[in-house]
Design a protein around this motif. Structure first.
Motif, PDB file in Angstrom:
ATOM      1  N   ARG A  78       0.737  -1.086   0.073  1.00 39.91           N
ATOM      2  CA  ARG A  78       0.157  -0.102   0.127  1.00 39.91           C
ATOM      3  C   ARG A  78       0.987   1.476  -0.017  1.00 39.91           C
ATOM      4  O   ARG A  78       1.835   1.228   0.437  1.00 39.91           O
ATOM      5  CB  ARG A  78      -0.943  -0.077   1.260  1.00 39.91           C
ATOM      6  N   SER A  79       0.374   2.307  -0.209  1.00 39.12           N
ATOM      7  CA  SER A  79       0.845   3.645  -0.229  1.00 39.12           C
ATOM      8  C   SER A  79       1.608   4.115   0.944  1.00 39.12           C
ATOM      9  O   SER A  79       2.651   4.713   1.007  1.00 39.12           O
ATOM     10  CB  SER A  79       0.551   4.584  -1.225  1.00 39.12           C
ATOM     11  N   ASP A  80       1.138   3.667   1.844  1.00 33.51           N
ATOM     12  CA  ASP A  80       1.447   4.137   3.255  1.00 33.51           C
ATOM     13  C   ASP A  80       2.304   3.250   4.160  1.00 33.51           C
ATOM     14  O   ASP A  80       2.768   3.265   4.831  1.00 33.51           O
ATOM     15  CB  ASP A  80       0.457   4.303   4.081  1.00 33.51           C
ATOM     16  N   VAL A  81       3.062   2.015   3.167  1.00 32.77           N
ATOM     17  CA  VAL A  81       3.905   1.245   3.795  1.00 32.77           C
ATOM     18  C   VAL A  81       4.915   0.914   3.072  1.00 32.77           C
ATOM     19  O   VAL A  81       5.149   1.062   1.766  1.00 32.77           O
ATOM     20  CB  VAL A  81       3.177  -0.295   3.650  1.00 32.77           C
ATOM     21  N   VAL A  82       6.259   0.772   3.805  1.00 31.91           N
ATOM     22  CA  VAL A  82       7.647   0.597   2.987  1.00 31.91           C
ATOM     23  C   VAL A  82       7.890  -0.751   3.508  1.00 31.91           C
ATOM     24  O   VAL A  82       7.846  -0.953   4.623  1.00 31.91           O
ATOM     25  CB  VAL A  82       8.641   1.585   3.322  1.00 31.91           C
ATOM     26  N   GLU A  83       8.379  -1.549   2.473  1.00 30.20           N
ATOM     27  CA  GLU A  83       9.126  -2.757   3.066  1.00 30.20           C
ATOM     28  C   GLU A  83      10.508  -2.913   3.300  1.00 30.20           C
ATOM     29  O   GLU A  83      11.134  -2.304   2.338  1.00 30.20           O
ATOM     30  CB  GLU A  83       8.503  -3.929   2.126  1.00 30.20           C
ATOM     31  N   LEU A  84      11.017  -3.571   4.204  1.00 33.26           N
ATOM     32  CA  LEU A  84      12.195  -3.857   4.466  1.00 33.26           C
ATOM     33  C   LEU A  84      12.782  -5.174   3.882  1.00 33.26           C
ATOM     34  O   LEU A  84      11.964  -6.172   4.194  1.00 33.26           O
ATOM     35  CB  LEU A  84      12.719  -3.567   6.007  1.00 33.26           C
ATOM     36  N   ILE A  85      13.505  -5.302   2.965  1.00 36.28           N
ATOM     37  CA  ILE A  85      13.763  -6.523   2.343  1.00 36.28           C
ATOM     38  C   ILE A  85      15.379  -6.688   2.226  1.00 36.28           C
ATOM     39  O   ILE A  85      16.262  -5.661   2.496  1.00 36.28           O
ATOM     40  CB  ILE A  85      13.264  -6.586   1.029  1.00 36.28           C
ATOM     41  N   SER A  86      15.840  -7.806   1.947  1.00 34.26           N
ATOM     42  CA  SER A  86      17.244  -8.064   1.537  1.00 34.26           C
ATOM     43  C   SER A  86      17.900  -7.919   2.813  1.00 34.26           C
ATOM     44  O   SER A  86      19.265  -7.445   2.433  1.00 34.26           O
ATOM     45  CB  SER A  86      17.596  -7.640   0.155  1.00 34.26           C
ATOM     46  N   MET A  87      17.767  -7.963   4.090  1.00 34.95           N
ATOM     47  CA  MET A  87      18.340  -7.600   5.036  1.00 34.95           C
ATOM     48  C   MET A  87      19.386  -8.929   5.359  1.00 34.95           C
ATOM     49  O   MET A  87      19.037  -9.783   5.323  1.00 34.95           O
ATOM     50  CB  MET A  87      17.246  -7.513   6.126  1.00 34.95           C
ATOM     51  N   TRP A  88      20.568  -8.371   5.481  1.00 36.00           N
ATOM     52  CA  TRP A  88      21.508  -9.535   5.621  1.00 36.00           C
ATOM     53  C   TRP A  88      22.838  -8.824   6.461  1.00 36.00           C
ATOM     54  O   TRP A  88      23.404  -7.638   5.805  1.00 36.00           O
ATOM     55  CB  TRP A  88      21.876 -10.304   4.574  1.00 36.00           C
ATOM     56  N   VAL A  89      23.453  -9.631   7.287  1.00 38.42           N
ATOM     57  CA  VAL A  89      24.798  -9.167   7.810  1.00 38.42           C
ATOM     58  C   VAL A  89      25.813 -10.364   7.921  1.00 38.42           C
ATOM     59  O   VAL A  89      25.367 -11.451   8.050  1.00 38.42           O
ATOM     60  CB  VAL A  89      24.523  -8.702   9.361  1.00 38.42           C
ATOM     61  N   ARG A  90      26.864  -9.836   7.424  1.00 41.44           N
ATOM     62  CA  ARG A  90      28.029 -11.071   7.525  1.00 41.44           C
ATOM     63  C   ARG A  90      28.178 -11.553   8.798  1.00 41.44           C
ATOM     64  O   ARG A  90      27.998 -10.815   9.851  1.00 41.44           O
ATOM     65  CB  ARG A  90      29.275 -10.481   6.877  1.00 41.44           C
ATOM     66  N   GLU A  91      28.408 -12.752   8.895  1.00 41.85           N
ATOM     67  CA  GLU A  91      28.688 -13.558  10.010  1.00 41.85           C
ATOM     68  C   GLU A  91      29.774 -13.078  11.161  1.00 41.85           C
ATOM     69  O   GLU A  91      29.285 -12.705  12.303  1.00 41.85           O
ATOM     70  CB  GLU A  91      28.991 -15.038   9.957  1.00 41.85           C
ATOM     71  N   ARG A  92      30.916 -12.343  10.509  1.00 41.29           N
ATOM     72  CA  ARG A  92      31.919 -11.880  11.281  1.00 41.29           C
ATOM     73  C   ARG A  92      31.553 -10.490  11.787  1.00 41.29           C
ATOM     74  O   ARG A  92      32.294  -9.705  12.639  1.00 41.29           O
ATOM     75  CB  ARG A  92      33.099 -11.676  10.490  1.00 41.29           C
ATOM     76  N   ALA A  93      30.392  -9.868  11.144  1.00 38.63           N
ATOM     77  CA  ALA A  93      29.925  -8.493  11.579  1.00 38.63           C
ATOM     78  C   ALA A  93      28.815  -8.617  12.784  1.00 38.63           C
ATOM     79  O   ALA A  93      28.437  -7.486  13.195  1.00 38.63           O
ATOM     80  CB  ALA A  93      29.694  -7.845  10.291  1.00 38.63           C
ATOM     81  N   ARG A  94      28.206  -9.851  13.011  1.00 40.58           N
ATOM     82  CA  ARG A  94      26.977  -9.990  13.546  1.00 40.58           C
ATOM     83  C   ARG A  94      27.343  -9.543  15.124  1.00 40.58           C
ATOM     84  O   ARG A  94      28.424  -9.941  15.628  1.00 40.58           O
ATOM     85  CB  ARG A  94      26.558 -11.279  13.408  1.00 40.58           C
ATOM     86  N   GLY A  95      26.305  -9.168  15.747  1.00 38.01           N
ATOM     87  CA  GLY A  95      26.691  -8.651  17.176  1.00 38.01           C
ATOM     88  C   GLY A  95      27.445  -7.632  17.649  1.00 38.01           C
ATOM     89  O   GLY A  95      27.734  -7.179  18.488  1.00 38.01           O
ATOM     90  N   ARG A  96      27.601  -6.811  16.328  1.00 34.38           N
ATOM     91  CA  ARG A  96      28.315  -5.508  16.372  1.00 34.38           C
ATOM     92  C   ARG A  96      27.608  -4.153  16.277  1.00 34.38           C
ATOM     93  O   ARG A  96      27.896  -3.263  15.960  1.00 34.38           O
ATOM     94  CB  ARG A  96      29.658  -5.581  15.610  1.00 34.38           C
ATOM     95  N   GLY A  97      26.098  -4.498  16.013  1.00 30.29           N
ATOM     96  CA  GLY A  97      25.471  -3.311  15.864  1.00 30.29           C
ATOM     97  C   GLY A  97      24.955  -2.925  14.527  1.00 30.29           C
ATOM     98  O   GLY A  97      24.250  -2.034  13.929  1.00 30.29           O
ATOM     99  N   VAL A  98      25.683  -4.150  13.441  1.00 29.80           N
ATOM    100  CA  VAL A  98      25.527  -3.671  11.971  1.00 29.80           C
ATOM    101  C   VAL A  98      23.877  -3.840  11.408  1.00 29.80           C
ATOM    102  O   VAL A  98      23.337  -2.909  10.863  1.00 29.80           O
ATOM    103  CB  VAL A  98      26.285  -4.477  11.044  1.00 29.80           C
TER     104      VAL A  98
END
Length: 179
Positions: A78-98
């Motif tokens: 709908r025009s009032d919604v934005v979708e967040l897609i393709s979210m991914w963080v490399r394993e070595r960067a996880r847990g660091r706020g990325v």
């Protein structure tokens, strides 16, 4: 240090590298498959087109100067919604706020768009780390399921109201006067 960069179609090579890594490392997390984006699917014009979706914004996170993750905001159902897609963080960067920074970048961008009042995403069942990340950032499971994927799997739909969307569009001076 986390740095965010907006990707354009000209950045297709870095996005391609991260997207292929994401699909290889976490096939359970995405509706798309690595096979769909390799071979005949691995074409420059296809990668450019993905980054050039009208009305979208694509973000790259760099951690200590190295590509660490991506997330995109695209027009929603709908025009009032934005979708967040393709979210991914490399394993070595996880847990660091990325992941948090990528979500906030998409949220800030979405909140600044006219008439957008909600951010929505779909997350695969069983992807507990992603569910925790999204919940920590204010998303709630709606109880709705996404469309059936070719393999029959269905994602949980999550949403976050952007009640501050109007506030984000106000000039800085107007915001400080209200505080």
């Amino acid at each position: 240090m986390i740095e965010l960069r907006v990707l354009t179609a000209d950045d297709w090579l870095v996005w391609r590298e991260l997207r292929l890594a994401a699909l290889a490392e976490a096939p359970y997390a995405f509706g798309a498959t690595l096979a769909e984006w390799q071979g005949d699917g691995d074409r420059e014009e296809r990668w450019r087109a993905r980054l050039g979706i009208p009305g979208s914004r694509n973000f790259l996170a760099l951690l200590d100067g190295e590509p660490a993750g991506t997330a995109s905001g695209v027009p929603g159902p709908r025009s009032d919604v934005v979708e967040l897609i393709s979210m991914w963080v490399r394993e070595r960067a996880r847990g660091r706020g990325v992941g948090d920074e990528l979500i906030r970048a998409v949220e800030r961008w979405a909140a600044g768009r006219e008439r957008v009042t909600a951010l929505q995403l779909a997350v695969m069942r069983g992807n507990e780390h992603a569910l925790a990340l999204y919940r920590r950032n204010g998303f709630e499971v709606t109880g709705r399921l996404g469309d059936a994927l070719p393999d029959g799997r269905r994602e949980h739909v999550m949403t976050k109201p952007l009640s501050h969307a109007l506030e984000a569009r106000l000039p800085t001076e107007a915001r400080s006067l209200r505080e």
